[in-house]
Scaffold this motif. Structure first.
Motif, PDB file in Angstrom:
ATOM      1  N   ASN A   1       8.294   2.211  -6.311  1.00 40.83           N
ATOM      2  CA  ASN A   1       8.710   0.872  -5.880  1.00 40.83           C
ATOM      3  C   ASN A   1       9.681   0.955  -4.704  1.00 40.83           C
TER       4      ASN A   1
ATOM      5  N   GLU B   1       3.802   1.499  -1.392  1.00 43.06           N
ATOM      6  CA  GLU B   1       4.263   1.641  -2.786  1.00 43.06           C
ATOM      7  C   GLU B   1       3.184   2.274  -3.654  1.00 43.06           C
ATOM      8  N   GLU B   2       1.961   1.781  -3.472  1.00 43.51           N
ATOM      9  CA  GLU B   2       0.853   2.252  -4.314  1.00 43.51           C
ATOM     10  C   GLU B   2       0.579   3.738  -4.082  1.00 43.51           C
ATOM     11  N   ARG B   3       0.527   4.122  -2.797  1.00 47.30           N
ATOM     12  CA  ARG B   3       0.119   5.513  -2.528  1.00 47.30           C
ATOM     13  C   ARG B   3       1.195   6.522  -2.885  1.00 47.30           C
TER      14      ARG B   3
ATOM     15  N   ASN C   1       3.382   5.795  -5.382  1.00 52.96           N
ATOM     16  CA  ASN C   1       3.742   5.500  -6.778  1.00 52.96           C
ATOM     17  C   ASN C   1       5.250   5.312  -6.939  1.00 52.96           C
TER      18      ASN C   1
ATOM     19  N   HIS D   1       5.944  -5.302  -4.021  1.00 51.26           N
ATOM     20  CA  HIS D   1       4.793  -5.950  -4.669  1.00 51.26           C
ATOM     21  C   HIS D   1       5.107  -7.403  -5.046  1.00 51.26           C
TER      22      HIS D   1
ATOM     23  N   GLU E   1       0.847  -1.210   0.000  1.00 48.80           N
ATOM     24  CA  GLU E   1       0.000   0.000   0.000  1.00 48.80           C
ATOM     25  C   GLU E   1       0.873   1.248   0.000  1.00 48.80           C
TER      26      GLU E   1
ATOM     27  N   MET F   1      -6.028  -4.326  -2.781  1.00 50.62           N
ATOM     28  CA  MET F   1      -5.611  -2.924  -2.872  1.00 50.62           C
ATOM     29  C   MET F   1      -6.803  -1.989  -2.715  1.00 50.62           C
TER      30      MET F   1
END
Ligand code: THU
Length: 161
Positions: free
Chosen positions: A129, A123-125, A127, A148, A121, A156
């Motif tokens: 890696n 990483e996702e928020r 953007n 990931h 999460e 997600m």
């Protein structure tokens, strides 16, 4: 029916000496910070050190409690610290090490399931890696390209829509 492979690879180094100077420094910081762990119950001291994209270094250690489930892993202590101090800062690399006071510390450990969920999460928020360096206080070092990879098919935020 189709069958889909979800492959990922890890880099394996025989010791910290094979790493770049920046990665080596970060791993040494993760190893050193294990001494700040509060782990009187497991005696398993975990240290994590992150280099943010802007170059700042943030560390975290596991913090246990007599009420065992309250304990928090080093990785999530670190993510909370980064998120609290550097709003939405991307983490370029995170190193994780441990000092097992009951035994050896010469092989890498990798983050538990809860921490994997938190890492993906993050990483996702942001953007961004998060490269992950794993090693004990000595011995082999694993490098994984992004968190990931450790949690394929992860749940997600989009799944809540
Ligand atoms: N622990 C971490 O801090 N990170 C990991 O990746 C694995 C486990 C902690 C939780 C607990 O305090 C102790 O190690 C033993 O499980």
């Amino acid at each position: 029916m189709i069958k889909k492979e979800i492959p990922f690879s890890i880099e394996i180094y025989s010791s910290v000496k094979e790493l770049s100077s920046l990665d080596s420094l970060l791993l040494q910081q993760a190893r050193a910070i294990t001494k700040m762990a509060y782990a009187p119950y497991s005696k398993f001291n975990v240290g994590a050190a992150a280099r943010l994209v802007d170059g700042n270094i943030v560390t975290g250690t596991n913090q246990e409690n007599a009420s065992y489930p309250i304990g928090i892993c080093a990785e999530r202590v670190l993510l909370s610290a980064v998120s609290s101090q550097f709003a939405n800062a991307g983490i370029g690399t995170m190193a994780i090490s441990y000092n097992n006071l009951n035994g050896e510390s010469s092989r890498p450990i990798s983050p538990c399931g809860m921490c994997r969920q938190s890492l993906v999460e993050y990483e996702e928020r942001t953007n961004q890696n998060i490269r992950i360096i794993l090693s004990g206080m000595e011995g082999e070092v694993f490098i994984i390209e992004k968190a990931h990879h450790l949690l394929p098919l992860s749940f997600m935020s989009d799944d809540l829509k």
